[in-house]
Structure formats: structure tokens, C-alpha cells
Design a protein around this motif. Sequence first.
Motif, mmCIF file in Angstrom:
data_model
loop_
_atom_site.group_PDB
_atom_site.id
_atom_site.type_symbol
_atom_site.label_atom_id
_atom_site.label_comp_id
_atom_site.label_asym_id
_atom_site.label_seq_id
_atom_site.Cartn_x
_atom_site.Cartn_y
_atom_site.Cartn_z
ATOM 1 N N ARG A 147 0.852 -1.196 0.000
ATOM 2 C CA ARG A 147 0.000 0.000 0.000
ATOM 3 C C ARG A 147 0.883 1.240 0.000
ATOM 4 N NH1 ARG A 147 -2.469 2.329 4.537
ATOM 5 N NH2 ARG A 147 -2.114 0.398 5.698
ATOM 6 N N THR A 149 -0.535 4.592 0.041
ATOM 7 C CA THR A 149 -1.187 5.695 0.751
ATOM 8 C C THR A 149 -1.363 5.325 2.218
ATOM 9 O OG1 THR A 149 -3.265 4.772 -0.101
ATOM 10 C CG2 THR A 149 -2.386 6.705 -1.207
ATOM 11 N N ARG A 158 -6.844 5.955 -2.366
ATOM 12 C CA ARG A 158 -5.800 4.979 -2.050
ATOM 13 C C ARG A 158 -5.154 4.388 -3.300
ATOM 14 N NH1 ARG A 158 -9.017 2.249 2.994
ATOM 15 N NH2 ARG A 158 -8.695 3.994 4.408
#
Length: 252
Positions: A147, A149, A158
Motif C-alpha cells: 500500500r 497511501t 488509495r
Amino acid sequence: MNKTSVLISFSLILLIVSIIPLFYILREYWIEHQINERYEIHHAYQDSQVFGDMEAVPELTINDKNIKIIEEKTSKKAPLTSWDQDENVSPGDIVKIHLLLNDEEISKPDEIWLSNRNRGGRYFSWFDIVIVTDKLTGKKQINIVQRLTDNNQPMKSREWKIITITQDNDVSEEVLKYSERNDNKLGVKLINFSGTSLMSMGYYSDITKGYPNHFFPFIYPISTSIIGIFLLIISLNIVLYKKRLLLIEREL
């Protein structure tokens, strides 16, 4: 307006308000079924291991592929979430992650927030490595999901990084944005499977990811669609029956 017209109107109203959400639900389940039929996905680490545990930076060897993670300190601390505050958890470090395949860096380092919790992995909800087998071709690939964000970003903003390592050690990288997720359906599956989504997301919409209750989706839109179709069939049969009677009367 006679009773048949009222029945037809009511059935059409039920179908109009139900058909779009029902289509979205069926589309999500169909895509999920297609992906599950095509691919087999599992974590790269053994069940007895906790990838990215609190004590050590992980290193995995899968066949001839050695995957290593090197943490670069940033001297920054992650902001506390509401769960951290409720459980009196101290802020975790923010580090940059360097990914190495057979001692060669394969991606630009990006920041993640390390977990300070006693449960879960060191990179919980930020990072995972999975193995994907294409049942159609028999080929396997390693996917690294990270990930990009932070926890405070809304779902619509995101982004994730998905690195693919083929059997021939070819490496490719793609950034998957939530707003463009329908372009990479396998990527969505990998993000959900890896636990890096924070909240499960659908392939086109998140309509199937909410917590079901008695009203949704069982009463609306499933039951309302079934009732609408049933009433429409009955009303059309009544109309056809009346037309037949009218033709018979004219012939007589």
C-alpha cells in the motif's frame, strides 16, 4: 386505471429501483467466481511463520528467488489511529522499504508505517507477498503487494504497488489506484487477499463488501426484483388472457 394497469406499474417500479443494484451485485460475484476459477492464490510464507514479525526484517527464498527487505529509517513517527489511542499503543516508526530480488533492488523505496502492536505482522495492512498460480497455463508468479497511501487517506484516494516476478525472474510493476481498479481485477483480488486494502473493495463497486442485514441485500434488491418479475409475469398473463377472451367474443 384498472387493477391490471396498477399491477404492471407496481411491478415495473420494483424492477426499476432494483435492477441496477442487483446487476452490480451479480457482476461482482461473477467476476469473483471467474478469478477464483482461473487463479490459485496463497501466501508465500509457511503457515507456521509470521511474515514481517516484530523481531526481524523478513527474508524469503522461493525456489531460486531470494526476496529481501531492507528498512531505511526516516526518523519519523506514524500518527496514532483511534485504535492505537484506545489501546495505548505507542507510535510506530515510518520507514522506507527497499525490495531486493537476488540482491538486486527491483523497485523505488516507498514509505510504510511499522506496527507497534503485539499481534499481527510488522508490516500488517501495508505489505504482503503472495504466490499466484494460473490454473489455465500452470504458470506461477510471485506478487509483492504494498500500500502506498497512509491510513488517513480516504478509500477513493488509495493506491497500491503490485510487483510481479515471473518464473523467469522477469520483474514488472504497476500502481493500482482505487479509482481505476476495474482495469486490473486480479490486482484487486491480490489487494483484498493480502489485507492491504484496510477495507475490502469490489471490482467495480463495493456493494457486496458492506455488512449484510435483513433489508440489504435480501429484501432489497433481491426480493424486490423477484417480486417485481413475478408480478409482471402475472399481470402480462392477465392481459393476454383478456385479449384471448376478447378475440373469442368477436369470433362469436
